[in-house]
Design a protein around this motif. Structure first.
Motif, PDB file in Angstrom:
ATOM      1  N   VAL A 150      -1.758   4.017  -8.537  1.00  0.00           N
ATOM      2  CA  VAL A 150      -1.261   5.386  -8.351  1.00  0.00           C
ATOM      3  C   VAL A 150      -0.023   5.333  -7.451  1.00  0.00           C
ATOM      4  O   VAL A 150      -0.111   4.902  -6.302  1.00  0.00           O
ATOM      5  CB  VAL A 150      -2.335   6.290  -7.720  1.00  0.00           C
ATOM      6  CG1 VAL A 150      -1.782   7.698  -7.500  1.00  0.00           C
ATOM      7  CG2 VAL A 150      -3.573   6.331  -8.602  1.00  0.00           C
ATOM      8  N   PRO A 151       1.130   5.767  -7.935  1.00  0.00           N
ATOM      9  CA  PRO A 151       2.360   5.648  -7.135  1.00  0.00           C
ATOM     10  C   PRO A 151       2.357   6.580  -5.927  1.00  0.00           C
ATOM     11  O   PRO A 151       1.881   7.713  -6.006  1.00  0.00           O
ATOM     12  CB  PRO A 151       3.464   6.026  -8.133  1.00  0.00           C
ATOM     13  CG  PRO A 151       2.778   6.870  -9.153  1.00  0.00           C
ATOM     14  CD  PRO A 151       1.381   6.353  -9.267  1.00  0.00           C
ATOM     15  N   TYR A 152       2.882   6.082  -4.831  1.00  0.00           N
ATOM     16  CA  TYR A 152       3.097   6.838  -3.585  1.00  0.00           C
ATOM     17  C   TYR A 152       1.811   7.327  -2.919  1.00  0.00           C
ATOM     18  O   TYR A 152       1.872   8.099  -1.967  1.00  0.00           O
ATOM     19  CB  TYR A 152       4.024   8.036  -3.829  1.00  0.00           C
ATOM     20  CG  TYR A 152       5.340   7.666  -4.454  1.00  0.00           C
ATOM     21  CD1 TYR A 152       6.276   6.913  -3.740  1.00  0.00           C
ATOM     22  CD2 TYR A 152       5.644   8.051  -5.757  1.00  0.00           C
ATOM     23  CE1 TYR A 152       7.480   6.551  -4.314  1.00  0.00           C
ATOM     24  CE2 TYR A 152       6.852   7.703  -6.340  1.00  0.00           C
ATOM     25  CZ  TYR A 152       7.772   6.948  -5.611  1.00  0.00           C
ATOM     26  OH  TYR A 152       8.966   6.600  -6.183  1.00  0.00           O
ATOM     27  N   ALA A 153       0.655   6.893  -3.402  1.00  0.00           N
ATOM     28  CA  ALA A 153      -0.599   7.372  -2.803  1.00  0.00           C
ATOM     29  C   ALA A 153      -0.704   6.954  -1.342  1.00  0.00           C
ATOM     30  O   ALA A 153      -1.058   7.766  -0.478  1.00  0.00           O
ATOM     31  CB  ALA A 153      -1.803   6.839  -3.598  1.00  0.00           C
ATOM     32  N   LEU A 154      -0.383   5.695  -1.059  1.00  0.00           N
ATOM     33  CA  LEU A 154      -0.487   5.220   0.319  1.00  0.00           C
ATOM     34  C   LEU A 154       0.604   5.829   1.186  1.00  0.00           C
ATOM     35  O   LEU A 154       0.362   6.155   2.349  1.00  0.00           O
ATOM     36  CB  LEU A 154      -0.412   3.692   0.359  1.00  0.00           C
ATOM     37  CG  LEU A 154      -0.637   3.053   1.734  1.00  0.00           C
ATOM     38  CD1 LEU A 154      -1.962   3.509   2.347  1.00  0.00           C
ATOM     39  CD2 LEU A 154      -0.589   1.526   1.626  1.00  0.00           C
ATOM     40  N   ASP A 155       1.806   5.983   0.641  1.00  0.00           N
ATOM     41  CA  ASP A 155       2.899   6.609   1.400  1.00  0.00           C
ATOM     42  C   ASP A 155       2.491   8.013   1.862  1.00  0.00           C
ATOM     43  O   ASP A 155       2.660   8.366   3.037  1.00  0.00           O
ATOM     44  CB  ASP A 155       4.168   6.698   0.546  1.00  0.00           C
ATOM     45  CG  ASP A 155       4.675   5.347   0.098  1.00  0.00           C
ATOM     46  OD1 ASP A 155       5.728   4.920   0.576  1.00  0.00           O
ATOM     47  OD2 ASP A 155       3.997   4.717  -0.735  1.00  0.00           O
ATOM     48  N   VAL A 156       1.975   8.800   0.926  1.00  0.00           N
ATOM     49  CA  VAL A 156       1.572  10.168   1.260  1.00  0.00           C
ATOM     50  C   VAL A 156       0.448  10.150   2.295  1.00  0.00           C
ATOM     51  O   VAL A 156       0.481  10.891   3.289  1.00  0.00           O
ATOM     52  CB  VAL A 156       1.123  10.922  -0.007  1.00  0.00           C
ATOM     53  CG1 VAL A 156       0.514  12.274   0.362  1.00  0.00           C
ATOM     54  CG2 VAL A 156       2.304  11.109  -0.957  1.00  0.00           C
ATOM     55  N   ALA A 157      -0.549   9.290   2.075  1.00  0.00           N
ATOM     56  CA  ALA A 157      -1.675   9.226   2.998  1.00  0.00           C
ATOM     57  C   ALA A 157      -1.219   8.845   4.401  1.00  0.00           C
ATOM     58  O   ALA A 157      -1.667   9.429   5.401  1.00  0.00           O
ATOM     59  CB  ALA A 157      -2.713   8.221   2.488  1.00  0.00           C
ATOM     60  N   LEU A 158      -0.308   7.893   4.496  1.00  0.00           N
ATOM     61  CA  LEU A 158       0.141   7.426   5.809  1.00  0.00           C
ATOM     62  C   LEU A 158       0.966   8.476   6.538  1.00  0.00           C
ATOM     63  O   LEU A 158       0.804   8.668   7.751  1.00  0.00           O
ATOM     64  CB  LEU A 158       0.945   6.133   5.657  1.00  0.00           C
ATOM     65  CG  LEU A 158       0.133   4.883   5.293  1.00  0.00           C
ATOM     66  CD1 LEU A 158       1.067   3.710   5.025  1.00  0.00           C
ATOM     67  CD2 LEU A 158      -0.854   4.533   6.406  1.00  0.00           C
ATOM     68  N   TRP A 159       1.844   9.153   5.821  1.00  0.00           N
ATOM     69  CA  TRP A 159       2.663  10.170   6.488  1.00  0.00           C
ATOM     70  C   TRP A 159       1.834  11.375   6.907  1.00  0.00           C
ATOM     71  O   TRP A 159       2.046  11.941   7.986  1.00  0.00           O
ATOM     72  CB  TRP A 159       3.834  10.587   5.596  1.00  0.00           C
ATOM     73  CG  TRP A 159       4.955   9.607   5.669  1.00  0.00           C
ATOM     74  CD1 TRP A 159       5.384   8.761   4.701  1.00  0.00           C
ATOM     75  CD2 TRP A 159       5.776   9.347   6.820  1.00  0.00           C
ATOM     76  NE1 TRP A 159       6.417   7.983   5.165  1.00  0.00           N
ATOM     77  CE2 TRP A 159       6.685   8.324   6.455  1.00  0.00           C
ATOM     78  CE3 TRP A 159       5.829   9.860   8.104  1.00  0.00           C
ATOM     79  CZ2 TRP A 159       7.634   7.818   7.339  1.00  0.00           C
ATOM     80  CZ3 TRP A 159       6.781   9.360   8.988  1.00  0.00           C
ATOM     81  CH2 TRP A 159       7.662   8.358   8.609  1.00  0.00           C
TER      82      TRP A 159
END
Length: 203
Positions: free
Chosen positions: A168-177
């Motif tokens: 899933v793209p950007y899932a970790l980015d969103v979660a981290l921010w």
């Protein structure tokens, strides 16, 4: 926050398991150490290698031990002061290993500096959130609550790593921010709570 609303429901599941473990000679401290060791090893082994989904499964399994040590302690009648300190210390070690491993993956494997920065903010935030509460309680004040306590931090981080591991793209980015922002807010909330507690005691 989840600790308040979910504690009773979770206890109904974990307390029988805690009683079963205690009858077989397993101590709360042993559960704490096993859970922490598994979480640390899982985070340090899988995440820096890019095996995010496998790492998420392993870490989630061992994070659940954090629910069981309390259940074993309740089954034994009461926890000990040493057990409380050990549990809190092991939580900090596990948090540090998880977010450091996520930061490593972001910065070295994925070459994603913004996400790496968010992971580092979340790492520092997790430590400060816990420190403010511990320091406040040591001085006779209170600093409970906040938007993201340990349960929320773990859920957000592991959902992010798990979904990213599934592609899933950007899932970790969103979660981290989201986690970084909420961690900063939670630190502020706890400092405000300490200030309020100090004023109430002074008044």
């Amino acid at each position: 926050m989840l600790n308040i609303f979910a504690r009773a429901s979770v206890s109904r599941v974990t307390d029988p398991v805690g009683t079963w473990l205690l009858r077989r000679g397993v101590t709360p401290n042993a559960v704490t150490i096993i859970g922490t060791a598994g979480t640390v090893l899982g985070a340090l082994w899988f995440l820096p290698r890019g095996q995010l989904f496998a790492g998420t499964l392993v870490i989630t399994f061992f994070v659940l031990f954090d629910l069981l040590d309390g259940a074993v302690a309740r089954a034994s009648g009461a926890g000990t002061r040493f057990g409380a300190v050990l549990d809190a210390s092991c939580d900090r070690i596990a948090d540090g290993a998880l977010f450091a491993s996520i930061a490593w993956w972001c910065l070295i494997v994925a070459d994603d500096r913004p996400a790496g920065a968010a992971a580092l903010v979340a790492l520092v935030g997790a430590q400060v959130i816990s420190y403010v509460k511990a320091r406040a309680e040591a001085t006779g004040l209170t600093a409970d609550g906040g938007l993201v306590e340990r349960a929320e931090r773990m859920i957000l981080a592991l959902v992010g790593t798990g979904l990213t591991g599934l592609g899933v793209p950007y899932a970790l980015d969103v979660a981290l921010w989201v986690l970084a922002l909420l961690a900063v807010i939670t630190v502020a909330q706890r400092i405000v709570a300490v200030h309020r507690s100090a004023k109430e005691q002074a008044g």
